[in-house]
Each structure stands twice: as structure tokens, then as C-alpha cells.
Design an enzyme around this catalytic site. Sequence first.
Site, short mmCIF file in Angstrom:
data_model
loop_
_atom_site.label_atom_id
_atom_site.label_comp_id
_atom_site.label_asym_id
_atom_site.label_seq_id
_atom_site.Cartn_x
_atom_site.Cartn_y
_atom_site.Cartn_z
N CYS A 98 -5.49 -5.69 -7.72
CA CYS A 98 -6.54 -6.72 -8.33
C CYS A 98 -7.13 -6.33 -9.26
O CYS A 98 -6.80 -4.84 -9.07
CB CYS A 98 -7.11 -8.18 -7.74
SG CYS A 98 -6.75 -8.16 -5.99
N ARG B 138 -1.81 -4.26 -11.65
CA ARG B 138 -2.87 -4.36 -10.76
C ARG B 138 -2.14 -5.35 -9.82
O ARG B 138 -2.85 -5.12 -8.38
CB ARG B 138 -3.87 -4.45 -11.06
CG ARG B 138 -4.70 -2.80 -12.32
CD ARG B 138 -5.85 -3.36 -12.39
NE ARG B 138 -6.56 -3.15 -10.86
CZ ARG B 138 -7.43 -2.17 -10.31
NH1 ARG B 138 -7.07 -0.88 -10.86
NH2 ARG B 138 -8.27 -1.33 -9.56
N TRP C 42 -3.65 -9.60 -6.01
CA TRP C 42 -2.52 -9.17 -5.75
C TRP C 42 -2.46 -8.84 -4.36
O TRP C 42 -4.08 -8.83 -3.68
CB TRP C 42 -2.41 -7.24 -5.39
CG TRP C 42 -1.58 -6.63 -4.95
CD1 TRP C 42 0.29 -7.06 -4.95
CD2 TRP C 42 -1.20 -5.99 -3.24
NE1 TRP C 42 0.80 -6.06 -3.73
CE2 TRP C 42 -0.05 -5.65 -2.79
CE3 TRP C 42 -2.23 -5.62 -2.34
CZ2 TRP C 42 0.71 -5.15 -1.61
CZ3 TRP C 42 -2.04 -5.06 -1.59
CH2 TRP C 42 -1.11 -4.67 -1.39
N ASN D 288 -12.05 -8.11 -5.90
CA ASN D 288 -11.06 -6.77 -6.19
C ASN D 288 -11.66 -5.91 -5.33
O ASN D 288 -12.34 -5.42 -4.56
CB ASN D 288 -10.86 -5.76 -7.69
CG ASN D 288 -10.11 -4.16 -7.14
OD1 ASN D 288 -9.21 -4.80 -6.02
ND2 ASN D 288 -10.18 -3.66 -7.35
N GLY D 289 -10.69 -6.22 -3.52
CA GLY D 289 -11.78 -5.36 -2.61
C GLY D 289 -10.96 -5.71 -1.22
O GLY D 289 -10.79 -7.21 -1.19
N GLU E 229 11.09 11.79 -3.39
CA GLU E 229 10.98 10.44 -4.88
C GLU E 229 11.79 9.98 -5.49
O GLU E 229 11.90 8.61 -5.78
CB GLU E 229 10.23 12.09 -5.56
CG GLU E 229 9.82 11.17 -6.99
CD GLU E 229 8.86 10.58 -6.87
OE1 GLU E 229 8.02 9.49 -5.41
OE2 GLU E 229 8.61 9.35 -8.09
N LYS F 109 12.04 5.83 -5.76
CA LYS F 109 11.95 5.37 -7.36
C LYS F 109 12.51 4.44 -7.32
O LYS F 109 12.82 3.27 -7.80
CB LYS F 109 12.39 5.25 -8.67
CG LYS F 109 11.44 7.37 -8.72
CD LYS F 109 10.25 6.55 -9.32
CE LYS F 109 8.81 6.67 -8.37
NZ LYS F 109 7.90 6.98 -8.38
N GLU G 26 12.10 1.26 -5.26
CA GLU G 26 10.58 0.40 -5.71
C GLU G 26 10.68 -0.75 -6.60
O GLU G 26 11.07 -1.62 -6.96
CB GLU G 26 9.33 1.16 -6.28
CG GLU G 26 8.75 1.87 -5.37
CD GLU G 26 7.94 2.08 -6.17
OE1 GLU G 26 6.10 2.54 -6.76
OE2 GLU G 26 8.14 3.78 -7.13
N HIS H 92 23.06 15.76 10.92
CA HIS H 92 22.04 15.87 12.56
C HIS H 92 22.51 14.37 12.68
O HIS H 92 21.22 14.05 13.14
CB HIS H 92 21.04 16.37 12.54
CG HIS H 92 20.81 17.99 12.25
ND1 HIS H 92 22.03 18.66 13.21
CD2 HIS H 92 21.35 18.92 11.35
CE1 HIS H 92 21.84 19.90 12.72
NE2 HIS H 92 20.69 20.19 12.09
N LYS I 73 -0.14 -0.81 -8.95
CA LYS I 73 -0.59 0.63 -9.57
C LYS I 73 -0.64 0.80 -8.63
O LYS I 73 -0.33 2.54 -8.05
CB LYS I 73 -0.46 0.00 -10.07
CG LYS I 73 -0.47 1.52 -10.91
CD LYS I 73 0.70 2.54 -11.89
CE LYS I 73 0.86 3.50 -12.46
NZ LYS I 73 1.52 4.96 -12.65
C1 F6R Z 1 5.63 5.11 -6.70
C2 F6R Z 1 3.48 4.61 -6.22
C3 F6R Z 1 2.96 4.94 -5.60
C4 F6R Z 1 1.91 5.68 -5.83
C5 F6R Z 1 1.09 5.56 -4.77
C6 F6R Z 1 -0.35 6.59 -4.50
O1 F6R Z 1 5.84 5.14 -7.70
O2 F6R Z 1 3.46 4.69 -7.91
O3 F6R Z 1 3.59 5.36 -4.10
O4 F6R Z 1 2.23 7.52 -5.73
O5 F6R Z 1 0.43 4.52 -4.46
O6 F6R Z 1 -1.00 6.66 -6.01
P1 F6R Z 1 -2.66 7.21 -6.73
O7 F6R Z 1 -1.67 8.55 -7.31
O8 F6R Z 1 -2.50 6.69 -7.97
O9 F6R Z 1 -3.16 7.83 -5.44
#
Ligand code: F6R
Length: 625
Positions: free
Chosen positions: A2, A27, A74, A100-101, A497, A501, A504, A520, A620
Amino acid sequence: MCGIVGYVGRSEAGPILLDGLRRLEYRGYDSAGVAIVDGDHVETRKCAGRIAELGKLMTEKPPGGTYGISHTRWATHGKPTDQNAHPHFDQSGQLALVHNGVIENYQSLKEGLLRNGQHEFISETDTEVLAHLIGSLYDASAPPNGSVPPQNEKSRLVRAVRAALQQVIGTYGIALVHRNIPDFIVGARRGSPLVLGVGKDENFLASDVSAIVAYTRDAVYLNDFDVVAVERDKFEISSVAGEGGNYEVSKVEFTEEDIKKGDFPHYMLKEIFEQAGSVRDAMRGRLSTEECTSKLGGLEMTAAELRDVGRIVLTGCGTALHAAMIGEYILEQVAGIPTEVEFASEFRHRNSPMTRDTLVFAISQSGETADTLGALRESRRKGYRTLGICNNVASTIARESDGGVYMHAGPEIGVAATKSFTAQLTILMLIGLLLGRMRHLSTSEGTRIIEALERLPEQIEATLKLSNEIKRIAQKYASANGILFFGRQFNFPVALEAALKVKEITYLFAEGHPSAELKHGIIALVRPDLPSIFITPDDAVFSKNLNNIEQVRARKGPVIAVTTGKGADRLRQVADDIITVPATMDFITPVLTVIPLQLLAYHLAVELGRDVDKPRNLAKSVTVE
Ligand code: F6R
């Protein structure tokens, strides 16, 4: 999660709050709202959906007033509906709150309030409970009769906020206004970020400076348990316990320009294309050609202390965890130090025995991720030296760690992490070089590494030129049923990774595996509509990868290969599509091999019509557990 924004000044609050929310939309974006006090009534607009929906409501019926609060959500407690959208009100309908929380004990607080029979809740949120709690404490402290001077009303409200927060278990970044107290906002934080923007005859509150940098670059990053009383021309910081708070006004490092998309259609693409610069910035001033090593003053450790490190633990979540996994290979290979990677969410609850000479690194772009922060705190509680690798300056992780290294990647706004990943890898390579040179690396080996690192930004530029070719590949595979990614050694976590991507932002099924694991079990998935992407630079394990590619081909699985140098010649017979990136030292290749895969995920998502910068269900920074 949020985002919250508050404003008190002389301008119309509506446009400022809406603009701030747009900057915080990364956020959370499932509902949004504002409460602005206009004379003797609180104007509220809120709705489920994106900020754009709220914008429409505010255009149809603009709320007047020069102070107010706002929120983009969120969802944690309660579905994303109009009713659950913030702000929430107390029983009197005069106090509005955004949050937020997570209030963990909201059920018992709610039961306590319901017992006195005077409270009725209209949402399913924990936030509404907090609004009622603060409101009831404020009302209960009113003098028996007679009016109170405005200044006393302000301190009475602050006292009510403190008293309520003393009962709260959980995390909060809050902002609130009261209809009867003009030009006054109260904010507080614990576990969720909150920053005070200090302007001229106006002040701001926000979850992140990007919401307010267009108006002021003077900021006070609030600490946990700070309560701030904000007026137009002054502010006062105290603690939840009622003591005077310490603070420092800092200059925000970036400008409004840095958080604009410019000519790019999406933040994610802009940030992918910024990587030559962000990797250069992560290295800037940190390479010493004279001493053939790196210099990382922020670690706050003497050479002797660094020399004594016997074991390293790297922890983080999501993309940062994948960087840590590559870091494990780097630190073991380049520095020769036993290294382990821990999911932050597991590490914090596990009683993992560690030796006295263990050094812990918490890796986090935002510096606010609840799980990573929890791991950092647990590690420090146990007495281990714990360092941060963060992008967000003055974030909680950066402030609570014993030292660390900033990524200097600049603001990352696209929800999918891209440039922060390559900046994290760069920092881990610098740490590997530093620790390696204290152990077995000779000056000539150090020089070779420095030269390779210095070439990297140019090689990234060259890799980015592949974007159109990758777009063509994305179009070819857009109707696939999913994607499998494979890699070995340094490039196995790149497979993870890349799969993250794709998941997501395209919502396609995707998995990453070590190439050798194919036989395997995973090979059972191989079929003509499920492409396999092999990350196979021309390195020591190239031939092994080639065998695995043959195994996929034999089962009619399409193969895309990401390779370097001569690898392309050997792959021509077996791969349907080949992406060639510049060659470098083996441990540096992930910085280059991941870029075409970030681009592939991006182009696939665009092809599939996805909302690249705001993928469904995500936000994010994850400040809840
Ligand atoms: C993937 C992504 C998330 C963050 C994860 C950690 O694209 O953005 O998986 O990498 O939530 O976030 P930080 O690095 O801010 O601790």
C-alpha cells in the site's frame, strides 16, 4: 504494501494527493481513496480499481480543501471493494485514517470496541478498527464541558494516537486527519516506511519519497515508533512512548526526472535499458586499479576483520534471492569463502547454527521487505555482523544493518525487478573481488577481473541492441503453453530469475532448473508447445548443456539458447533460436545473459496484452509477511 500520501499546505490538496498516489501505484493498485477536509466536513472519494478510477471520481466531483490524506491499496484484510478502500473513519465519522501494514491483533481490539456497544464497522479491514480505537480514545479524553484551545486539541489527538498504537501488535505506516482540527495531520510508523517531506509553507507525508519529490527534496525518514504531528509550517516528532524523537533532514538523491518514463512505453523497459548506467554507477569509485581490488568503505569493517570472515550467509527474497544464489557461486569461486543462501522468510524462523566468523548479507532493492528485515533482525539479535545490500537509501534495512553497500541503481518503479538485479550482482562481484584479493587472488588476477568489470557497461549496451530480435522471438512463442529455463553454475539462478520474470508479467507457467535436472523428471514435460530456454555461455560446462539440449530436441521440444562467442556455431544444429551476448569471465556472464531474458519476458507480456508495470496481484515492495 500500500502507499499513503498526506498533504497540508496552501494549495488544493486533491491534485497533489492524486499525483502522489500515481507515483506510489507500484506499491498496490486494487483500490484507492482520499479524504480532504474542507471547512467543517471531510470530503471522501474512494473506489475499487486503479488510481485512474479514483481520478475520474475526483474530476467528476473535485474535493476542495488544503489538507488531507490518501491511499492506494494492496489488499491484505478484506477484498478489494469500494467499502474496504481507505480512508476509514472512526465511529464519529470525523477522524479519517489511511494505513499501510497489518494490525495483527485487530480481532481482539475489535471485540474490545464492540463490547462497549458503541461501535459499528462497515468494512472488513484491520484499518477501520485502528481508526475506531484512536477515535474512541480521543473522544474519551475530551474535557467534560467547554471548548478546548486548538493547540490542546492537537496534542490530545497525538496522545490518542500514541495510546492506541501502544495497544497495537503489527506493522503500520499511518496518516490521519480530524475534521475539527484544521490544517493538521498525524503520521506514525512501525515496520512500514513513512517519510516526511519538508516544504515551504507546506509539508507532506508519504510511503516513499517518489510521491513528493516533485514538490520538495528535503525529507525526514521516520524511524519505527515515531509519531509526527504535521502542520503547514512546522512539524514535531515524538515516539509512541511519548519521548522526543531525533531526526535529520536529508536531501533526496534523485529528481522528478528520474522517476518519469520518458519515451519508454513502460517503466520496466526503461529500467532494462538503464542497466549499462546502473551497473556503471554500482561500480563507480569502487575499483582500484592500483591495488587491483575493490574498495567498499560502507562495509565498516577493517581489513583484519574482513580477513577473518570464515563463512558468508546471503539472504533475500524473490529476485534478490536469485542474485544471492549467483553470489554464492561468486563468493565461493572468486573469494574461496564457504557461502550459503537462505530464503529470508525461512532463515528468520529457523534456528540455523552459524559459526562466530559468519558474515550475513541481507539483499533488498527496497530495503523494506518484511521477510528480509526479519532475517536481518534475527541475525543481529544473535550477534552476527549483518550487512545490507540495498538500493533505497535510508531504507529500514540500510539503517538497521551494521554497514553495507548501496546499489546506486536509481529508483526502480516497474514491479518486476530488473536493474536492481544486475546492480546486486555487480555488488556481489565487487565483494568477491575484495575478499578474494585478501586471500588467494594475485594482482594479475585482480587486474583481469577489474578489466572485465570495466568492459561490462559497454557489453550491456551491445546486449540491449538485441531487443528487436528478441521481440521477434517473443512473437514466435507467444502462444506457447509455458516456458522452461535451464542453466548450470552461475547461470542456473539466471534460469530461476528468468522464469520469475515470465511468471510475474505474462502469467504463463514457467520454471527454472539446473540443466542436469532435466533427466531426473522434468523431461516428462517436454512437448512441441513448451519451449526450453538454455542459458549456456561458451564456458566450462557448455558441452554438458549441449547434451541436455539434444535430449530436449530428441523429444521435439523447441529450444532457444542464450550463449556467448563461439557457442553460437556449436548450437546452430540443435537450437531453433540463438541469442548471442558478448563474452566475459564466467562469473560475470549472468549480468549479460539475464538481459535478453528480461527483454523476452517484457516482449511476451506486451504481445499478450498484459499490464507490464502493474501485473495482477503483485506490488513492488512487500512489507507484510
Ligand atoms: C521480482 C520482484 C520481487 C522482489 C522481492 C524482494 O521481480 O520484484 O521478487 O525481488 O519482493 O524485494 P526487495 O529486493 O525489495 O527486498
